[in-house]
Enzyme design. Structure first.
Site, short mmCIF file in Angstrom:
data_model
loop_
_atom_site.label_atom_id
_atom_site.label_comp_id
_atom_site.label_asym_id
_atom_site.label_seq_id
_atom_site.Cartn_x
_atom_site.Cartn_y
_atom_site.Cartn_z
CG ASP A 145 -1.86 1.07 1.34
OD1 ASP A 145 -1.85 1.95 0.47
OD2 ASP A 145 -2.65 1.07 2.31
CG ASP A 212 -9.08 3.38 0.92
OD1 ASP A 212 -8.28 3.23 -0.02
OD2 ASP A 212 -8.74 3.33 2.11
C1 GLA Z 1 -5.30 2.27 2.73
C2 GLA Z 1 -5.82 1.13 1.86
C3 GLA Z 1 -6.85 0.33 2.63
C4 GLA Z 1 -6.25 -0.21 3.90
C5 GLA Z 1 -5.64 0.93 4.73
C6 GLA Z 1 -4.82 0.41 5.90
O1 GLA Z 1 -6.29 3.22 2.99
O2 GLA Z 1 -6.36 1.62 0.66
O3 GLA Z 1 -7.35 -0.73 1.84
O4 GLA Z 1 -5.24 -1.15 3.58
O5 GLA Z 1 -4.78 1.76 3.95
O6 GLA Z 1 -4.26 1.43 6.66
#
Ligand code: GLA
Length: 390
Positions: A145, A212
């Protein structure tokens, strides 16, 4: 003497026979801790999730990778080895063995930045060391990520940002490859810098195309519509509109849950559930495990479907399948029932072909563009037409 690559390929094939191949033939399927637990996760939650995947029939339906998202990391030791948070994950190898012992695969999360989104240590500067550690624990899938790496991008022009992201992901892709273990690399960079154009070259198998997801109908629909506008990925790779929110927050009405899964299978998206498996209702379980619907997702053609029309109320999605069949989804986006026809747009595809409604199992008989369907509020009809179009 055999070339190195041949020996490595033979070793990988032997490892795959022993544990089941880690690389999926269709979009990856599994369960991830983030959407339900956030970063408040413990070893026991993950073991319960693994058990529930088996007892619920989810694993048998294909959800076989258990992924621990952000929140597992502790500190690095004096040698720089990343330790799990001891208060939450006392023994990561034992947990991985538990998951593997149930015939499931093990996924973990890290970041190319120095910190993850939840503020825990990322892999920046430790890529090779972390990759070796992940491989030693038995990791089969790594969600990587962007998060903390984003601060390096500030003030850079777009070309430079893209080059930096490619370099950051390639560092981990190469490091994983060097371990000799087959690990699916899942890029999580929210569609930035047209990730679909370069992700495969870094070793990525799937890549997030969107922001997200959150557990509500509008966010789910936004991610589906964003994803369908993106070019088809190369074979064996998949665009990822983010994990499933079925059974979470405002996405608990069966019609909305069916719509969510339908859109994801039409998109040939990874199916990573994120609900509380121990509190799953029978309706949610039945939706998540519908084999006929999942078969559309896993179709070997791997060409995603697309939105072909939207009259403001009903969306029509179309996906061509490997056997010459066609999947068609009629999505009612309104909050009242609607009576509709597939319309002339699909005349060539649909005329006189029989279909099955995959959510009800009903055979439709020969279809014409004028065949009428009643779709309940915020629900969907998913048709599978057999055989080639005329
Ligand atoms: C980002 C990702 C999420 C999750 C969070 C964890 O926002 O897009 O899917 O993994 O980080 O902190």
């Amino acid at each position: 003497m055999q070339p190195r690559g041949t020996i490595r390929a033979a070793l990988l094939a032997m490892a795959a026979l022993a544990t089941g191949p880690a690389r999926a033939s269709g979009p990856p399927m599994g369960w991830n801790s983030w959407n339900h637990y956030g970063d408040k996760i413990r070893d026991a939650d993950i073991r319960h999730a693994a058990d529930a995947l088996l007892s619920s029939g989810m694993a048998a339906a294909g959800y076989r990778t258990v992924i621990i998202d952000d929140g597992w990391q502790g500190q690095r030791d004096a040698q720089g080895n990343l330790q799990p948070d001891p208060s939450r994950f006392p023994d990561m190898k034992a947990l991985a063995d538990y998951i593997h012992g149930r015939g499931l695969r093990f996924g973990l999360y890290s970041s190319p930045g120095a910190r993850t989104c939840a503020g825990r240590p990322g892999s920046e500067g430790h890529e090779a060391q972390d990759a070796r550690r992940f491989a030693a624990w038995g990791v089969d899938y790594l969600k990587y990520d962007l998060c903390g790496f984003r601060r390096h991008l500030a003030g850079q022009d777009l070309d430079r940002q893209r080059a930096m992201m490619i370099d950051a992901y390639r560092r981990m892709g190469t490091a994983l490859d060097a371990t000799g273990r087959t690990v699916i690399l899942a890029l999580c960079s929210y569609g930035w810098s047209r990730v679909w154009e370069w992700a495969a070259s870094t070793g990525g198998t799937i890549w997030r195309t969107t922001t997200d997801i959150t557990p509500d109908y509008a966010a789910m629909m936004f991610n589906a519509l964003s994803d369908q506008a993106i070019p088809d990925p190369p074979p064996g790779h998949w665009n990822d509109p983010d994990m499933l929110e079925i059974g979470n927050g405002d996405l608990t009405a069966p019609g909305a849950e069916r719509t969510h899964l339908t859109l994801w299978v039409m998109l040939a998206a990874p199916l990573i559930a994120g609900n509380d498996l121990s509190a799953m209702t029978p309706e949610t379980r039945a939706i998540l495990t519908n084999r006929d619907v999942i078969a559309i997702d896993q179709d070997v053609s791997s060409h995603p479907g697309h939105l072909v029309s939207w009259n403001g109320a009903v969306q029509i999605w179309l996906r061509h399948l490997a056997d010459g069949g066609t999947a068609i989804a009629l999505v009612n986006t309104l909050d009242h029932a609607i009576d509709t026809t597939p319309g002339t747009a699909l005349r060539a595809t649909m005329t006189e072909r029989s279909a099955r409604e995959l959510w009800t199992g009903r055979e439709t008989g020969p279809l014409t563009p004028h065949t009428r369907f009643t779709i309940p509020a915020r629900d969907v009809i998913l048709l599978r037409l057999e055989g080639p179009s005329r």
